[in-house]
Write a protein that holds these residues in place. Structure first.
Motif, PDB file in Angstrom:
ATOM      1  N   ARG A 245       0.834  -1.204   0.000  1.00 27.26           N
ATOM      2  CA  ARG A 245       0.000   0.000   0.000  1.00 27.26           C
ATOM      3  C   ARG A 245       0.867   1.251   0.000  1.00 27.26           C
TER       4      ARG A 245
ATOM      5  N   ILE B 169       1.829   6.932  -6.766  1.00 27.68           N
ATOM      6  CA  ILE B 169       0.876   7.978  -7.177  1.00 27.68           C
ATOM      7  C   ILE B 169       1.539   9.348  -7.054  1.00 27.68           C
TER       8      ILE B 169
ATOM      9  N   THR C 184      -7.900  -4.157   1.390  1.00 26.52           N
ATOM     10  CA  THR C 184      -7.901  -2.712   1.159  1.00 26.52           C
ATOM     11  C   THR C 184      -6.624  -2.278   0.444  1.00 26.52           C
TER      12      THR C 184
ATOM     13  N   THR D 115      -6.989  -2.882  -3.202  1.00 32.29           N
ATOM     14  CA  THR D 115      -7.830  -1.845  -3.801  1.00 32.29           C
ATOM     15  C   THR D 115      -7.011  -0.592  -4.078  1.00 32.29           C
ATOM     16  N   VAL D 116      -6.176  -0.199  -3.129  1.00 35.82           N
ATOM     17  CA  VAL D 116      -5.308   0.969  -3.331  1.00 35.82           C
ATOM     18  C   VAL D 116      -4.384   0.718  -4.523  1.00 35.82           C
TER      19      VAL D 116
ATOM     20  N   GLN E 125      -4.943  -1.163  -7.182  1.00 36.78           N
ATOM     21  CA  GLN E 125      -5.706  -1.035  -8.429  1.00 36.78           C
ATOM     22  C   GLN E 125      -5.973   0.427  -8.762  1.00 36.78           C
ATOM     23  N   LEU E 126      -6.321   1.204  -7.763  1.00 36.05           N
ATOM     24  CA  LEU E 126      -6.565   2.630  -7.995  1.00 36.05           C
ATOM     25  C   LEU E 126      -5.278   3.337  -8.410  1.00 36.05           C
TER      26      LEU E 126
ATOM     27  N   GLU F  50      -2.812   2.070 -10.093  1.00 38.84           N
ATOM     28  CA  GLU F  50      -2.569   1.737 -11.504  1.00 38.84           C
ATOM     29  C   GLU F  50      -3.392   2.633 -12.419  1.00 38.84           C
ATOM     30  N   GLU F  51      -4.654   2.839 -12.059  1.00 34.54           N
ATOM     31  CA  GLU F  51      -5.529   3.688 -12.873  1.00 34.54           C
ATOM     32  C   GLU F  51      -5.077   5.152 -12.843  1.00 34.54           C
ATOM     33  N   ILE F  52      -4.716   5.633 -11.672  1.00 34.15           N
ATOM     34  CA  ILE F  52      -4.276   7.025 -11.547  1.00 34.15           C
ATOM     35  C   ILE F  52      -2.997   7.260 -12.344  1.00 34.15           C
TER      36      ILE F  52
END
Length: 108
Positions: free
Chosen positions: A19, A26, A83, A86-87, A89-90, A92-94
């Motif tokens: 995480r 990011i 959790t 999930t962070v 995956q987010l 990667e998208e960001i």
């Protein structure tokens, strides 16, 4: 197999590391350093692979009929893992969005 408490702490540790790498990635992408962000995401993936392997070992044990005693610490470890994923995956998208923005900015 290690005792359940050690496995739970391992999952918590590796998930927390993963995480943290994702959040740091990011930030690097936000600062325009995509190469560093991707390097951090690789470390993120490695950390989550370690946590997942520990989880899989317990699932295999359970599937073989050796019941695993669930306690609050193990539930907490599972929460960290889920959790954290999930962070990841987010993140990667960001990072992908940041790459797209940089491409658009470089065209103008």
């Amino acid at each position: 197999m290690e005792d359940l408490e050690s496995v739970a702490f391992g999952i918590i540790t590796f998930s927390g590391d993963g995480r943290s790498y994702a959040i740091e990635a990011i930030r690097e992408a936000k600062n325009g350093d995509i190469e560093k962000a991707e390097e951090l995401m690789k470390k993120c993936g490695e950390a989550f692979n370690m946590a997942h392997n520990m989880q899989t070992e317990l699932l295999t044990k359970e599937a073989q009929g050796d019941k695993v005693k669930l306690d609050l610490l193990f539930i907490h470890a599972q929460d960290h893992l889920m959790t954290g994923l999930t962070v990841r995956q987010l993140a990667e998208e960001i990072i992908d969005l940041r790459k797209d923005l940089m491409k658009i900015s470089n065209k103008n």
